[in-house]
Design a protein around this motif. Sequence first.
Motif, PDB file in Angstrom:
ATOM      1  N   VAL A 125     -10.114   1.499   3.908  1.00  0.00           N
ATOM      2  CA  VAL A 125      -8.716   1.145   4.191  1.00  0.00           C
ATOM      3  C   VAL A 125      -8.683   0.270   5.454  1.00  0.00           C
ATOM      4  N   ALA A 130      -3.427  -4.042  -2.638  1.00  0.00           N
ATOM      5  CA  ALA A 130      -2.225  -4.517  -1.945  1.00  0.00           C
ATOM      6  C   ALA A 130      -2.473  -5.922  -1.382  1.00  0.00           C
ATOM      7  N   CYS A 141       0.753   7.011   4.906  1.00  0.00           N
ATOM      8  CA  CYS A 141      -0.053   7.409   3.740  1.00  0.00           C
ATOM      9  C   CYS A 141      -0.758   8.751   3.962  1.00  0.00           C
ATOM     10  N   ASP A 158      -7.373  -3.487   5.943  1.00  0.00           N
ATOM     11  CA  ASP A 158      -6.199  -3.693   6.790  1.00  0.00           C
ATOM     12  C   ASP A 158      -6.541  -4.331   8.137  1.00  0.00           C
ATOM     13  N   ALA A 193      -5.274  -0.050  -0.858  1.00  0.00           N
ATOM     14  CA  ALA A 193      -5.281  -1.004   0.260  1.00  0.00           C
ATOM     15  C   ALA A 193      -5.810  -2.358  -0.214  1.00  0.00           C
ATOM     16  N   LYS A 201       0.847  -1.204   0.000  1.00  0.00           N
ATOM     17  CA  LYS A 201       0.000   0.000   0.000  1.00  0.00           C
ATOM     18  C   LYS A 201       0.882   1.254   0.000  1.00  0.00           C
TER      19      LYS A 201
END
Lengths: 221, 221
Positions: free
Chosen positions: B94, B167, B67, B98, B164, B15
Motif C-alpha cells: 500500500v 486505484a 482503511c 501511495d 491501492a 482506495k
Amino acid sequence: MARLHHVPLSPFCRKVRLSLAEKKIEVDLVEERYWEADPDFLRRNPAGKVPVVRLDGKMMSESAAICEYLEETRPEPPLMPKDPEARYEVRRLVSWFDDKFHHDVTSKLLYERVNKKITGQGYPDSRNVKDGAKAIKYHLDYMAWLLDQRRWLAGDVMTLADFAAAAHLSCLDYISDVDWNRSAVVKDWYAKIKSRPAFRSILADQVSGFRPPPHYADLDF
Amino acid sequence: MARLHHVPLSPFCRKVRLSLAEKKIEVDLVEERYWEADPDFLRRNPAGKVPVVRLDGKMMSESAAICEYLEETRPEPPLMPKDPEARYEVRRLVSWFDDKFHHDVTSKLLYERVNKKITGQGYPDSRNVKDGAKAIKYHLDYMAWLLDQRRWLAGDVMTLADFAAAAHLSCLDYISDVDWNRSAVVKDWYAKIKSRPAFRSILADQVSGFRPPPHYADLDF
Ligand SMILES: N[C@@H](CCC(=O)N[C@@H](CS)C(=O)NCC(=O)O)C(=O)O
Ligand SMILES: N[C@@H](CCC(=O)N[C@@H](CS)C(=O)NCC(=O)O)C(=O)O
C-alpha cells in the motif's frame, strides 16, 4: 539482532529507531548512502529508500508497515491503544506528519539545507526555505491545539503519533529550525519525549559537516 | 449512511471507495473542490486533502488510517490477512503505491494532465510527463514480477494492496496512460479486480473536460 539501514537525519528512520528502542529491540545501525543506488541496497529494497530493517530473518521497508509489524509481534510496551477510534487517531496523525508535515516543512527545510548538500545537489532554494519556515509555525500551532486537550498528541498515552512527530522535529532541531519558544505545551511535550531512554541514540547522532546546536542534546533546553 | 468528500480521479479516494464498497457500506459521494480551500472543508480536515469520510458520527481523513479503521470495525470480508508477516506485506505494498508509485507516476502523469487543468495551474510539464511514462513501465514490470509468484499482489488473497494499486492504475487508465499489453499477468489481475461489484462506481465516473477511452469501463478490454 536487528539491523537497520538508515541515515541519521531521516524522520522515517528515526520513527523506526524510536519504536525499536521503546520495545527494547537491540539494533545494529548501518548508514546507507541511498542516493548512490548501490545494487546491494536496491536488492534489499527496490524502492531505494531508507529505512530498511533486517528483522526476524526478513528484509523490511516502509516505515509505517514496519511499525505496525513491530506492534503486532512485540505488543509490549504498546505504542497504539486498543480501541479502533483511538487507533484511527494515532494513524491519522502519523500520516499527518509523514505526509503533510513532511511535504510542508521537512522537505523544505531539512532536505534543502542538509540532503541537497550531502547528495551533491547544490544550494538550498531560498523560496522553499522561506515556505518551510512559515509552515512550521502553523504546524507547531496545530500541535499546541492538540496538546491543549490531550497529554500526548493522539490522546492520553504516548503512541506512535508522538514518535512520528518527534522524529521530524528532532531532525529539524538538529539544524536549529524549531522555535521552542512558540508554544509552552509543545516544548513540554518535547522535553518529556526527549528524556525517554529510547531517544538517547538520536541525541547522540553526529552528521559530518553539520554541527547540532548545544540545546539539541540538552534535556533541559 | 457514510458520506465521502472526494474527487473522482484521486487514487486515495478510490482506495477508500473500493474498501467501503467491498465491505458493503453505502456511501453518499460529495465532490470536493479541495483546491478552493473552502472554510467548511478545512474544518472537516485541516490538512485540506481528500478523502474525508463521515462515518460512525466522526469526520475522518487520511486514507491509510480510514482503511485500517474499516478493517478493524467491519472485518468482513477481510481486506487484510491475519498473519503479521502477511499483513506487513500488504501494508508495504500500500505504501509502495501511495508513496513511490504516486511520486514516480501518478503525480507526473495524472496531476500534470488533469489536476493542473482542473485547478487552473496551466499546462503539463513535458519533462514530468516523459519521466512518468518511463516510470510506469518499471512499475508494471515490478507488478508482473510479484504476480508471477502470487495470485494477488500481496499473496494468495485479494487485499488492500490490490485496491491501492488498482486505484492508481484506474485513474491513469482513465487518461489512457496504461499500456495493458506490457504484461499479460498484470492485465489478467486488473480484469479480475475490474469485474468486482466494488469497482462499478469507479468505472461509471465522468470528469468534465476529460472523456475516458472506450476500454476504460469495458470488462473485456
Ligand atoms: N514511505 C517511506 C519513505 C521513506 C523515505 O522517503 N526516505 C527517504 C530518506 S528520509 C529516502 O530514502 N529517500 C530516497 C528516495 O526517495 O529516493 C517510509 O515511510 O519508509
Ligand atoms: N495522505 C493522504 C493523501 C491524500 C491526497 O494527497 N489527496 C490529494 C488528492 S489526490 C489532495 O487532496 N491534495 C490536496 C493537497 O495536497 O493540498 C491520504 O492518504 O489520504
